[in-house]
Design a protein around this motif. Structure first.
Motif, PDB file in Angstrom:
ATOM      1  N   UNK A 155     -24.475  56.884  -6.699  1.00 57.21           N
ATOM      2  CA  UNK A 155     -24.607  57.593  -5.422  1.00 57.21           C
ATOM      3  C   UNK A 155     -25.778  58.575  -5.420  1.00 57.21           C
ATOM      4  N   UNK A 156     -26.314  58.779  -4.244  1.00 56.56           N
ATOM      5  CA  UNK A 156     -27.515  59.605  -4.127  1.00 56.56           C
ATOM      6  C   UNK A 156     -27.273  60.927  -3.415  1.00 56.56           C
ATOM      7  N   UNK A 157     -26.061  61.150  -2.940  1.00 57.40           N
ATOM      8  CA  UNK A 157     -25.812  62.404  -2.232  1.00 57.40           C
ATOM      9  C   UNK A 157     -24.494  62.991  -2.685  1.00 57.40           C
ATOM     10  N   UNK A 159     -21.925  66.457  -1.779  1.00 49.79           N
ATOM     11  CA  UNK A 159     -21.698  67.610  -0.906  1.00 49.79           C
ATOM     12  C   UNK A 159     -21.529  68.858  -1.756  1.00 49.79           C
ATOM     13  N   UNK A 160     -22.250  69.915  -1.414  1.00 51.41           N
ATOM     14  CA  UNK A 160     -22.108  71.201  -2.104  1.00 51.41           C
ATOM     15  C   UNK A 160     -21.988  72.272  -1.029  1.00 51.41           C
ATOM     16  N   UNK A 161     -21.552  73.470  -1.405  1.00 52.96           N
ATOM     17  CA  UNK A 161     -21.379  74.501  -0.375  1.00 52.96           C
ATOM     18  C   UNK A 161     -22.671  74.750   0.401  1.00 52.96           C
ATOM     19  N   UNK A 162     -22.567  74.682   1.700  1.00 51.57           N
ATOM     20  CA  UNK A 162     -23.679  74.947   2.611  1.00 51.57           C
ATOM     21  C   UNK A 162     -24.908  74.125   2.285  1.00 51.57           C
ATOM     22  N   UNK A 163     -24.716  72.985   1.725  1.00 52.36           N
ATOM     23  CA  UNK A 163     -25.906  72.201   1.418  1.00 52.36           C
ATOM     24  C   UNK A 163     -25.565  70.815   0.946  1.00 52.36           C
ATOM     25  N   UNK A 164     -26.564  70.230   0.330  1.00 52.90           N
ATOM     26  CA  UNK A 164     -26.472  68.842  -0.054  1.00 52.90           C
ATOM     27  C   UNK A 164     -27.299  68.683  -1.318  1.00 52.90           C
ATOM     28  N   UNK A 165     -26.793  67.861  -2.209  1.00 52.11           N
ATOM     29  CA  UNK A 165     -27.542  67.556  -3.427  1.00 52.11           C
ATOM     30  C   UNK A 165     -28.048  66.123  -3.274  1.00 52.11           C
ATOM     31  N   UNK A 299     -13.971  63.028 -10.943  1.00 54.30           N
ATOM     32  CA  UNK A 299     -13.139  62.969 -12.147  1.00 54.30           C
ATOM     33  C   UNK A 299     -13.699  63.819 -13.287  1.00 54.30           C
ATOM     34  N   UNK A 300     -14.797  64.520 -13.061  1.00 51.30           N
ATOM     35  CA  UNK A 300     -15.445  65.405 -14.038  1.00 51.30           C
ATOM     36  C   UNK A 300     -15.833  64.681 -15.322  1.00 51.30           C
ATOM     37  N   UNK A 301     -16.099  63.397 -15.213  1.00 50.33           N
ATOM     38  CA  UNK A 301     -16.510  62.666 -16.407  1.00 50.33           C
ATOM     39  C   UNK A 301     -18.013  62.483 -16.470  1.00 50.33           C
ATOM     40  N   UNK A 302     -18.690  63.007 -15.503  1.00 52.84           N
ATOM     41  CA  UNK A 302     -20.140  62.860 -15.499  1.00 52.84           C
ATOM     42  C   UNK A 302     -20.703  63.431 -14.221  1.00 52.84           C
ATOM     43  N   UNK A 303     -21.996  63.252 -14.031  1.00 51.62           N
ATOM     44  CA  UNK A 303     -22.611  63.801 -12.822  1.00 51.62           C
ATOM     45  C   UNK A 303     -22.148  63.055 -11.573  1.00 51.62           C
ATOM     46  N   UNK A 304     -22.210  63.771 -10.454  1.00 51.11           N
ATOM     47  CA  UNK A 304     -21.827  63.158  -9.182  1.00 51.11           C
ATOM     48  C   UNK A 304     -22.888  62.175  -8.713  1.00 51.11           C
ATOM     49  N   UNK A 307     -28.552  59.894 -10.359  1.00 60.21           N
ATOM     50  CA  UNK A 307     -29.749  60.400 -11.024  1.00 60.21           C
ATOM     51  C   UNK A 307     -29.442  61.559 -11.966  1.00 60.21           C
ATOM     52  N   UNK A 308     -28.195  61.986 -12.038  1.00 58.84           N
ATOM     53  CA  UNK A 308     -27.881  63.171 -12.842  1.00 58.84           C
ATOM     54  C   UNK A 308     -28.164  64.428 -12.045  1.00 58.84           C
ATOM     55  N   UNK A 309     -29.393  64.954 -12.196  1.00 60.46           N
ATOM     56  CA  UNK A 309     -29.792  66.102 -11.386  1.00 60.46           C
ATOM     57  C   UNK A 309     -29.998  65.670  -9.948  1.00 60.46           C
ATOM     58  N   UNK A 310     -29.908  66.618  -9.055  1.00 60.82           N
ATOM     59  CA  UNK A 310     -30.236  66.340  -7.665  1.00 60.82           C
ATOM     60  C   UNK A 310     -31.029  67.490  -7.095  1.00 60.82           C
ATOM     61  N   UNK A 311     -31.635  67.261  -5.959  1.00 63.43           N
ATOM     62  CA  UNK A 311     -32.385  68.309  -5.269  1.00 63.43           C
ATOM     63  C   UNK A 311     -31.488  68.976  -4.249  1.00 63.43           C
TER      64      UNK A 311
END
Lengths: 415, 289
Positions: A155-157, A159-165, A299-304, A307-311
C-alpha cells in the motif's frame, strides 16, 4: 525595570516596530481615525490576515475614509453608509476587479496565486471533467523522471493524524511518454503547466531539461530536490546547499524556461539552501515537499506502507511549511510558492502573509478537486472586503521590516 | 462523478461495531452497480484529509436511497458509530461522490452465483445479491466470521439466498474458515465473487485456477473457435472469468491521477479506483499464497 520599558516605548516612536506592508501599496495620505495596525503579536485565530490586511484598507481606500476606518466588515454589512447610499455593488474598490495576477519571474505569469501542487492532479488531463482547469492559477504535474519509474509497492497511503503518509515513489511513465501524450494538450490550456522533474543526478536532470527545451505547452519547470542522490553520501540534494545548487545549475544551463526549486524542510537550514539555489539561477522557490514519516501496519508486524518510510503531507505539516516560507522569504529575493496543508482561504492568507507569492494546494485537492478554483474566488472576495486592489499587496505583510541584519534583533531585545 | 450533498436517512447498528448508514442520493442510487464504491467526505477535526471509500451495500433507485456499512468505534460502554458519523443525525447532509470504480460483471447466462465473503467485506457483495435475485439467478452466500455474534444478520438478506455460515470458534454453522465451504459449492457455481482479507482472496484465486484446469473448456462463455482476442481487464474478460474479487483500499482521488490506491497486478500495478475495485482474480498478482 519599569523605567527601562518606558525607554523602549519612547524609542519605538522613532523606529516603529509595527508591521508595515511592503510599499507595493502606494502610501496615499492616511485617513484620520483609529490606527488600524494590530498590536505586535496580536494575531488572533484565522482572521490573522484580515488584521494584516486591514492596514491596507486605510491606505488603498483613501477615497472613502469613513468606510475604511470602520474596518472591513462594514463594507458588506447592510447598515453601512454605502448601502444606504443605494450602491449595493460598490465596495472599497469601487467595483473594480481585484488583480489576482502573480508574476513568478521569467515570464511565468499566473492568473491567480492558487496553483495545484505536484501530485494530486497527475498530468491534469485525467481530471478535465472534474475541474475547471482554465480557472486554475497553474498546475504542477506529477514528478517525472527521464526514464519510467514503477513506483513503490502497495500500500502507498496511510492515514495519520491530520495528514497522510504517502509512499508513491515517483511512479511515472517517463519523460518521453509524458511529453508525447500531454505536451500538445497542455499547449491548448489557458492555465500554465509546470512540469515537475526528479532525477537521480544533476547530469540526468540536465539531460531531461535539454529534452524538454523547445516543447510547447510547458510554462515552467519545478525541480524536485527531495528525490535522487547528489548530496553527501547519496542523500537527497535538498539537504545540501552544493548539491541543490548543482541540480538547479544543471537545469539552468539547459533551458530558458522558468525554474522553480522545490525545497525540503528536512534541511538543517533551509535559508542556506534557498540562497544557494537562488544563486544557481532558480526563478522561484517552492516550499515544502513532504516530510519523511513512518507508520505501522494494523498488526504492528511491519510498516504500513510498501515503501517503509512515507512522505507526510496534509494539514499536519502546515506549521512547518509556514516556518520555511517565512524563513525563505526573508532570505531570498525570488518569489516563494508556499505548499503544505493548504485547505482553506485562511491558510492561503497565512502563506501570503508569511511571504509566499503563490500557494500550492496538495492533499486537499484530492478530496475536493474544485477547491483550488474556489480558493482563488474566495481570495478575491477577501481582497475585495479588505479593499486590497491587488493580491500582491497581501504578500509578506507579516514579515519583519528588512532594516538590518536579522541577528541584531536579539541584542536589541536584551538591551 | 461530481460530488454533491446527500442526506442521511437512517443509521443503525447491525452487529458489534458495524453500522449501516442510509443516504438519500438519487443520482448515485440510480446508477450504482454491484462492486462499486461511494466516496464519502468524512469530516473530523484533525482527521483524514481524504474522502473514504465505502462499498455501496444496497441501492434503491425508486426511493433514491443507498446504504453503506461502516466500522464503528468500540469502547467499554458498547460501540458507537464511526467517529465521522457520530455527530450526524438523520436529515444532516454530507458530501458524497460516486459511484467510484468499475462494477462486478455477471455473465448473462450465469444461473448459479457463488458469493464468498468474510467479515465486514460482505458489504462489497451485498448489492450483487439484490441484483442477482432480481434477475432470477440462484445465489449461495458463504460467509465467514469470528463468532456467532458478528455474523451478518440473515434478516438483512433476501429470502431467495441460500446463506451458509462458518465461524472460527464454531459457535454458529461450520467450525472453521469460509474457504472450507467452497469445495462443496464450486462445482454447482457458474460464476463466483469474493470479498475479504487478501489471504482468503489469494487462496480462492488458486482454487479458481485449479477449477479452470479441471473443467477445461466447459466453463461458461468460452467460445469455440476464433473471434477477436479479449483484452484482459475488459468487462468481457471479467464476465468470462470464474472468480471476481473486490479489493478494499484507501482511495484518495478516485480519478486515477494520484496513483495512491494501486494494487499489484499480473502485469504491473493497477489502480483500485479506476481498474477496480472489482477485478477478475487472475488480473492481480497475489504473490506467494
Amino acid at each position: 525595570m519599569k523605567a527601562k520599558r518606558k525607554g523602549v516605548a519612547a524609542n519605538s516612536k522613532r523606529t516603529p516596530t509595527v508591521r508595515r506592508i511592503r510599499p507595493a501599496i502606494a502610501p496615499v495620505s492616511r485617513p484620520r481615525g483609529p490606527a488600524p495596525f494590530p498590536p505586535p503579536g496580536g494575531r488572533a485565530g484565522p482572521s490573522s490576515a484580515s488584521i494584516a490586511g486591514s492596514s491596507a484598507v486605510s491606505s488603498a481606500s483613501a477615497s472613502a475614509p469613513r468606510q475604511s476606518s470602520a474596518s472591513s466588515s462594514s463594507a458588506s454589512s447592510p447598515g453601512s453608509p454605502s448601502a444606504q447610499a443605494g450602491a449595493p455593488a460598490l465596495d472599497a474598490l469601487g467595483g473594480r476587479p481585484v488583480d489576482l495576477g502573480v508574476d513568478l519571474g521569467r515570464g511565468l505569469a499566473l492568473a491567480n496565486p492558487v496553483i495545484v501542487a505536484s501530485g494530486p492532479f497527475g498530468y491534469g488531463a485525467e481530471v478535465t471533467d472534474l475541474v475547471d482547469l482554465p480557472r486554475l492559477g497553474g498546475l504542477v504535474t506529477r514528478s517525472t523522471s527521464l526514464k519510467p519509474k514503477a513506483g513503490q509497492p502497495a500500500p502507498r497511503m496511510a492515514e495519520v493524524p491530520a495528514g497522510l503518509l504517502l509512499g508513491m515513489g515517483p511512479q511515472n511513465p517517463g519523460l518521453e511518454l509524458v511529453l508525447e501524450r500531454y505536451a500538445s494538450v497542455w499547449a491548448r490550456w489557458q492555465a500554465p503547466v509546470i512540469l515537475s522533474l526528479c532525477a537521480d543526478s544533476a547530469g540526468e536532470l540536465g539531460e531531461a531539461v535539454r529534452r524538454i527545451e523547445g516543447e510547447a505547452g510547458i510554462a515552467g519547470l519545478e525541480i524536485n530536490l527531495s528525490c535522487g542522490g547528489g548530496g553527501r553520501g547519496g542523500a537527497i540534494p535538498g539537504l545540501d546547499a552544493d548539491a541543490a545548487a548543482s541540480y538547479v545549475a544543471a537545469a539552468r544551463r539547459g533551458t530558458d524556461l522558468p525554474i522553480i526549486a522545490k525545497l525540503t524542510a528536512q534541511a538543517a537550514d533551509v535559508r542556506a539552501i534557498a540562497r544557494s539555489v537562488e544563486g544557481a539561477g532558480a526563478d522561484a522557490i517552492s516550499a515544502i515537499n513532504t516530510l519523511p514519516g513512518f507508520a505501522l501496519a494494523a498488526d504492528r508486524r511491519g510498516p504500513a506502507l510498501g515503501s517503509g518510510y512515507g512522505g507526510l503531507c496534509g494539514p499536519a505539516i502546515r506549521p512547518i511549511a509556514l516556518r520555511v516560507v517565512w524563513e525563505v522569504a526573508q532570505a531570498v529575493d525570488v518569489p516563494v510558492i508556499g505548499v503544505g496543508g493548504v485547505a482553506s482561504v485562511d491558510d492561503v492568507l497565512d502563506f501570503l502573509a508569511a511571504g509566499a507569492s503563490a500557494v500550492g494546494v496538495g492533499v486537499a485537492a484530492l478530496a475536493d478537486p474544485m477547491l483550488p478554483v474556489r480558493l482563488a474566488d474566495e481570495l478575491a472576495d477577501v481582497c475585495r472586503s479588505l479593499g486590497v486592489a491587488a493580491v500582491g499587496d497581501l504578500v509578506g505583510t507579516a514579515l519583519p521590516a528588512r532594516t538590518g541584519p536579522a541577528s541584531t534583533r536579539g541584542a536589541e531585545w536584551a538591551r | 462523478m461530481r460530488p454533491f450533498g446527500a442526506e442521511l436517512v437512517d443509521r443503525r447498528e447491525i452487529g458489534p461495531g458495524q453500522w449501516l448508514l442510509a443516504w438519500h442520493a438519487p443520482a448515485i442510487a440510480s446508477s450504482a452497480r454491484a462492486g462499486q464504491a461511494l466516496h464519502v467526505r468524512t469530516v473530523e477535526a484533525g482527521g483524514m484529509p481524504l474522502r473514504r471509500p465505502y462499498a455501496i451495500a444496497t441501492a434503491d433507485a425508486s426511493s433514491g436511497t443507498l446504504t453503506i456499512q461502516a466500522a464503528g468505534r468500540s469502547g467499554p460502554s458498547g460501540s458507537s458509530p464511526p467517529p465521522w458519523a457520530s455527530s450526524l443525525r438523520p436529515g444532516d447532509r454530507l458530501d458524497l461522490a460516486g459511484p467510484v470504480g468499475r462494477p462486478l460483471e455477471v455473465d448473462p447466462r450465469a444461473r448459479h452465483l457463488l458469493l464468498i465473503a468474510e467479515g465486514p467485506a460482505i458489504a462489497n457483495l451485498r448489492l450483487l445479491i439484490d441484483e442477482a435475485v432480481r434477475e432470477g439467478r440462484s445465489v449461495v452466500l458463504l460467509y465467514g466470521a469470528a463468532t456467532a455474534a458478528s455474523v451478518y444478520p440473515s434478516s438483512l438478506l433476501p429470502d431467495e439466498v441460500e446463506y451458509v455460515v462458518a465461524t472460527a470458534d464454531g459457535s454458529l454453522g461450520h467450525a472453521g474458515t469460509v474457504a472450507d465451504l467452497v469445495f462443496e459449492y464450486e462445482g454447482w457455481a457458474d460464476q463466483s465473487f469474493a470479498a475479504g482479507p487478501t489471504p482468503l482472496l489469494g487462496g480462492l484465486t488458486q482454487l479458481a485456477a485449479g477449477r479452470k484446469q479441471r473443467l477445461g473448456v466447459a466453463t461458461l462463455g468460452r467460445k469455440r473457435g476464433g473471434g477477436r482476442p479479449i483484452q484482459p481487464g475488459s468487462p468481457e474478460a471479467r464476465r468470462k472469468s470464474f472468480l471476481q474479487v473486490v479489493l478494499a483500499q484507501t482511495v484518495a482521488c478516485a480519478a486515477g491521477t494520484c496513483l495512491g490506491c494501486v494494487a499489484p497486478g499480473a502485469s504491473g500495478s493497477v489502480r483500485v479506483c479506476r481498474e477496480g475495485p472489482s477485478f477478475a482474480a487472475d488480473e492481480l498478482d497475489w504473490g506467494p499464497v
